[in-house]
Scaffold this motif. Structure first.
Motif, PDB file in Angstrom:
ATOM      1  N   LEU A  72      76.191 119.215  53.769  1.00 34.95           N
ATOM      2  CA  LEU A  72      77.469 118.592  54.103  1.00 34.95           C
ATOM      3  C   LEU A  72      77.627 118.424  55.606  1.00 34.95           C
ATOM      4  O   LEU A  72      78.047 117.360  56.094  1.00 34.95           O
ATOM      5  N   THR A  73      77.263 119.450  56.358  1.00 32.18           N
ATOM      6  CA  THR A  73      77.347 119.359  57.814  1.00 32.18           C
ATOM      7  C   THR A  73      76.395 118.311  58.362  1.00 32.18           C
ATOM      8  O   THR A  73      76.734 117.557  59.280  1.00 32.18           O
ATOM      9  N   GLY A  74      75.167 118.259  57.796  1.00 34.64           N
ATOM     10  CA  GLY A  74      74.220 117.246  58.246  1.00 34.64           C
ATOM     11  C   GLY A  74      74.704 115.835  57.969  1.00 34.64           C
ATOM     12  O   GLY A  74      74.562 114.941  58.819  1.00 34.64           O
ATOM     13  N   TYR A  75      75.310 115.644  56.792  1.00 30.57           N
ATOM     14  CA  TYR A  75      75.813 114.314  56.453  1.00 30.57           C
ATOM     15  C   TYR A  75      76.976 113.913  57.359  1.00 30.57           C
ATOM     16  O   TYR A  75      77.039 112.774  57.865  1.00 30.57           O
ATOM     17  N   LEU A  76      77.917 114.832  57.589  1.00 31.94           N
ATOM     18  CA  LEU A  76      79.052 114.531  58.461  1.00 31.94           C
ATOM     19  C   LEU A  76      78.603 114.311  59.905  1.00 31.94           C
ATOM     20  O   LEU A  76      79.222 113.537  60.637  1.00 31.94           O
ATOM     21  N   SER A  77      77.522 114.993  60.323  1.00 33.93           N
ATOM     22  CA  SER A  77      77.013 114.789  61.685  1.00 33.93           C
ATOM     23  C   SER A  77      76.480 113.379  61.873  1.00 33.93           C
ATOM     24  O   SER A  77      76.614 112.796  62.955  1.00 33.93           O
ATOM     25  N   THR A  78      75.869 112.810  60.819  1.00 31.02           N
ATOM     26  CA  THR A  78      75.386 111.427  60.933  1.00 31.02           C
ATOM     27  C   THR A  78      76.542 110.438  61.059  1.00 31.02           C
ATOM     28  O   THR A  78      76.401 109.381  61.669  1.00 31.02           O
ATOM     29  N   LEU A  79      77.704 110.780  60.466  1.00 33.26           N
ATOM     30  CA  LEU A  79      78.860 109.886  60.524  1.00 33.26           C
ATOM     31  C   LEU A  79      79.636 110.015  61.826  1.00 33.26           C
ATOM     32  O   LEU A  79      80.338 109.076  62.232  1.00 33.26           O
ATOM     33  N   THR A  80      79.535 111.176  62.473  1.00 31.64           N
ATOM     34  CA  THR A  80      80.329 111.437  63.686  1.00 31.64           C
ATOM     35  C   THR A  80      79.456 111.576  64.921  1.00 31.64           C
ATOM     36  O   THR A  80      79.880 112.180  65.904  1.00 31.64           O
ATOM     37  N   SER A  81      78.249 111.048  64.878  1.00 35.65           N
ATOM     38  CA  SER A  81      77.319 111.232  66.000  1.00 35.65           C
ATOM     39  C   SER A  81      77.792 110.546  67.279  1.00 35.65           C
ATOM     40  O   SER A  81      77.421 110.945  68.381  1.00 35.65           O
ATOM     41  N   ASN A  82      78.638 109.515  67.156  1.00 35.74           N
ATOM     42  CA  ASN A  82      79.091 108.774  68.331  1.00 35.74           C
ATOM     43  C   ASN A  82      80.481 109.199  68.814  1.00 35.74           C
ATOM     44  O   ASN A  82      81.012 108.605  69.755  1.00 35.74           O
ATOM     45  N   ILE A  83      81.043 110.194  68.179  1.00 36.36           N
ATOM     46  CA  ILE A  83      82.406 110.600  68.541  1.00 36.36           C
ATOM     47  C   ILE A  83      82.414 111.579  69.704  1.00 36.36           C
ATOM     48  O   ILE A  83      83.221 111.474  70.620  1.00 36.36           O
ATOM     49  N   GLY A  84      81.530 112.546  69.679  1.00 33.46           N
ATOM     50  CA  GLY A  84      81.532 113.593  70.702  1.00 33.46           C
ATOM     51  C   GLY A  84      80.129 113.954  71.132  1.00 33.46           C
ATOM     52  O   GLY A  84      79.170 113.213  70.876  1.00 33.46           O
ATOM     53  N   PRO A  85      79.970 115.124  71.783  1.00 32.16           N
ATOM     54  CA  PRO A  85      78.644 115.570  72.225  1.00 32.16           C
ATOM     55  C   PRO A  85      77.712 115.806  71.038  1.00 32.16           C
ATOM     56  O   PRO A  85      78.138 115.822  69.878  1.00 32.16           O
ATOM     57  N   ALA A  86      76.451 115.991  71.340  1.00 25.91           N
ATOM     58  CA  ALA A  86      75.459 116.195  70.288  1.00 25.91           C
ATOM     59  C   ALA A  86      75.764 117.467  69.500  1.00 25.91           C
ATOM     60  O   ALA A  86      76.045 118.526  70.071  1.00 25.91           O
ATOM     61  N   TYR A  87      75.756 117.332  68.179  1.00 29.10           N
ATOM     62  CA  TYR A  87      75.938 118.455  67.255  1.00 29.10           C
ATOM     63  C   TYR A  87      77.257 119.202  67.491  1.00 29.10           C
ATOM     64  O   TYR A  87      77.331 120.426  67.343  1.00 29.10           O
ATOM     65  N   TRP A  88      78.317 118.475  67.845  1.00 24.70           N
ATOM     66  CA  TRP A  88      79.600 119.138  68.081  1.00 24.70           C
ATOM     67  C   TRP A  88      80.238 119.591  66.771  1.00 24.70           C
ATOM     68  O   TRP A  88      80.886 120.649  66.725  1.00 24.70           O
ATOM     69  N   LEU A  89      80.016 118.826  65.690  1.00 23.95           N
ATOM     70  CA  LEU A  89      80.659 119.152  64.425  1.00 23.95           C
ATOM     71  C   LEU A  89      80.177 120.482  63.843  1.00 23.95           C
ATOM     72  O   LEU A  89      81.009 121.288  63.383  1.00 23.95           O
ATOM     73  N   PRO A  90      78.868 120.787  63.819  1.00 21.73           N
ATOM     74  CA  PRO A  90      78.454 122.095  63.300  1.00 21.73           C
ATOM     75  C   PRO A  90      79.066 123.265  64.060  1.00 21.73           C
ATOM     76  O   PRO A  90      79.436 124.277  63.450  1.00 21.73           O
ATOM     77  N   PHE A  91      79.188 123.134  65.383  1.00 24.02           N
ATOM     78  CA  PHE A  91      79.789 124.223  66.164  1.00 24.02           C
ATOM     79  C   PHE A  91      81.267 124.401  65.805  1.00 24.02           C
ATOM     80  O   PHE A  91      81.758 125.532  65.680  1.00 24.02           O
ATOM     81  N   VAL A  92      81.972 123.297  65.638  1.00 26.49           N
ATOM     82  CA  VAL A  92      83.390 123.384  65.282  1.00 26.49           C
ATOM     83  C   VAL A  92      83.564 123.998  63.899  1.00 26.49           C
ATOM     84  O   VAL A  92      84.416 124.885  63.698  1.00 26.49           O
ATOM     85  N   LEU A  93      82.767 123.550  62.928  1.00 22.26           N
ATOM     86  CA  LEU A  93      82.857 124.110  61.588  1.00 22.26           C
ATOM     87  C   LEU A  93      82.504 125.597  61.578  1.00 22.26           C
ATOM     88  O   LEU A  93      83.141 126.390  60.856  1.00 22.26           O
ATOM     89  N   HIS A  94      81.508 125.963  62.369  1.00 18.81           N
ATOM     90  CA  HIS A  94      81.126 127.369  62.450  1.00 18.81           C
ATOM     91  C   HIS A  94      82.287 128.209  62.980  1.00 18.81           C
ATOM     92  O   HIS A  94      82.600 129.283  62.417  1.00 18.81           O
ATOM     93  N   ALA A  95      82.934 127.755  64.032  1.00 12.02           N
ATOM     94  CA  ALA A  95      84.059 128.496  64.600  1.00 12.02           C
ATOM     95  C   ALA A  95      85.208 128.608  63.610  1.00 12.02           C
ATOM     96  O   ALA A  95      85.811 129.680  63.444  1.00 12.02           O
ATOM     97  N   VAL A  96      85.520 127.513  62.905  1.00 11.66           N
ATOM     98  CA  VAL A  96      86.626 127.526  61.942  1.00 11.66           C
ATOM     99  C   VAL A  96      86.336 128.495  60.796  1.00 11.66           C
ATOM    100  O   VAL A  96      87.199 129.292  60.387  1.00 11.66           O
ATOM    101  N   LEU A  97      85.118 128.456  60.267  1.00 13.23           N
ATOM    102  CA  LEU A  97      84.764 129.330  59.149  1.00 13.23           C
ATOM    103  C   LEU A  97      84.717 130.793  59.568  1.00 13.23           C
ATOM    104  O   LEU A  97      85.095 131.688  58.797  1.00 13.23           O
ATOM    105  N   MET A  98      84.268 131.075  60.794  1.00 12.23           N
ATOM    106  CA  MET A  98      84.255 132.458  61.273  1.00 12.23           C
ATOM    107  C   MET A  98      85.675 132.990  61.423  1.00 12.23           C
ATOM    108  O   MET A  98      85.964 134.154  61.081  1.00 12.23           O
ATOM    109  N   ILE A  99      86.585 132.171  61.933  1.00  7.64           N
ATOM    110  CA  ILE A  99      87.983 132.594  62.049  1.00  7.64           C
ATOM    111  C   ILE A  99      88.589 132.834  60.665  1.00  7.64           C
ATOM    112  O   ILE A  99      89.307 133.820  60.443  1.00  7.64           O
TER     113      ILE A  99
END
Length: 370
Positions: A72-99
């Protein structure tokens, strides 16, 4: 994805050391959490008068989350690759899930982590598993920790460089995410009945199976030419990580006295995910150093690790079945020969036999020592 950093020279070196410092500090907390969760699961599934839970079923849900979030993270990263820095979505999801996990842990005051009902058995009489058990099974425990260190080295040498290898072969974020998590799907099924699997196969046999699967996985990765072909090799991670880990948890639960549960569950985390992980990354980097053809270099690393896994598996088989098992089996038989008067002294009718339940009876637990 190409890095967007346009700075070179001094800034590149400073960025590396800053990342290394932040990553080193940040990794302290997940590894500590793994040790505490393992200990909590072992205690929560304790033996009581009403029965006990299954360790594997608790860990199976973690495997299910791992299987779902990777693709799921890999698929969403392909859709949001032009929105922010490289691999920003996995880091955000990781932080949210850890919290979210931290909030659940803080609010879950109903978790059954109190001492087991038969705790008084370990506080009195000869029915207890004394501190001498630590010394009695120290050789078996040390051998297990060394095996985990070696497996951590193999796991890191593969896991650290596999995304790079698949990316060079033409893989995108989706294919890499699927390849890294495909082993968690069969792991969920195996973990659901893992205690029965461990009871039937035995701890040492499953660990030797894990080494054998490492041989197959490394050999397969050294031959694949397309990222999707790596799914066959990665599906075998169910043996090298999932089943291996629950086997280790159950093994140490029986080798170490109950009041050292948290300490015992921290040992495999230190050996596998700390020391072994570091050694595997360093060895892989050293072999790759100075080689311009990264693909051939990584394939050479995988071949070397396959040979090393074969050597270690053979040595462990010979040492365990030739030295450790006969010695520990002799200790177990000797410790189980208790006078009948001890049992009868605790219950006048002579029918109360906790040795059969917690030590070496022929019930469901088999050779397990509680």
């Amino acid at each position: 994805m190409e890095s967007r950093c346009q700075y070179t020279g001094v800034w590149t070196e400073a960025a590396f050391w800053m990342y290394l410092f932040v990553r080193s500090v940040a990794d302290i907390f997940p590894t500590t959490a793994v040790a505490l969760i393992d200990a909590a699961v072992v205690i929560a599934t304790r033996e009581t008068s009403c029965g006990r839970g299954d360790v594997g079923r608790q860990l199976a849900f973690g495997s299910l989350g791992f299987a779902l979030l990777g693709p799921l993270t890999g698929y969403l990263s392909t859709l949001t690759s032009n929105i922010g820095p490289a691999y920003w979505l996995p880091f955000v999801l990781h932080a949210v899930l850890m919290i979210l996990a931290a909030i659940i842990a803080l609010s879950a005051d109903g978790m059954p982590l109190s001492p087991p009902e038969w705790w008084w058995h370990t506080r009195s009489g000869m029915l207890a598993l004394p501190m001498s058990a630590v010394k009695r099974y120290s050789s078996e425990t040390v051998a297990l920790i060394f095996v985990l260190l070696v497996m951590g080295t193999f796991w890191s040498a593969m896991d650290s460089y596999l995304p790079l290898h698949l990316q060079i072969l033409g893989g995108d974020e989706l294919s890499i995410g699927v390849a890294m998590t495909v082993g968690a799907i069969p792991a969920f099924l195996f973990l659901w009945k893992s205690e029965h699997l461990v009871d039937y196969c035995g701890h040492s046999n499953l660990l030797i199976t894990a080494f054998t699967m490492y041989i197959i996985r490394f050999t397969g990765l050294s031959l694949v030419s397309d990222p999707w072909w790596s799914l066959i090799s990665e599906a075998l991670e169910v043996f090298t990580l999932g089943i291996m880990w629950v086997t280790t948890i159950l093994y140490l639960r029986h080798l170490v006295p109950r009041h050292l549960t948290v300490t015992a569950q921290a040992w495999p985390v230190i050996a596998h995910f700390c020391i072994g992980r570091c050694l595997g990354s360093v060895i892989g980097a050293y072999i790759n150093l100075g080689d311009e053809d990264i693909v051939q270099s990584l394939r050479f690393v995988f071949r070397c690790m396959a040979v090393a896994a074969a050597i270690v598996a053979s040595l462990y088989f010979v040492l365990y079945h030739g030295i450790l098992k006969p010695r520990c089996h002799a200790h177990t038989i000797q410790s189980s020969r208790q006078p009948s008067t001890i049992v009868q002294a605790m219950n006048g009718n002579g029918n109360y036999a906790p040795l059969r339940v917690y030590h070496n009876g022929m019930g469901r637990k088999g050779q397990f020592r509680y």
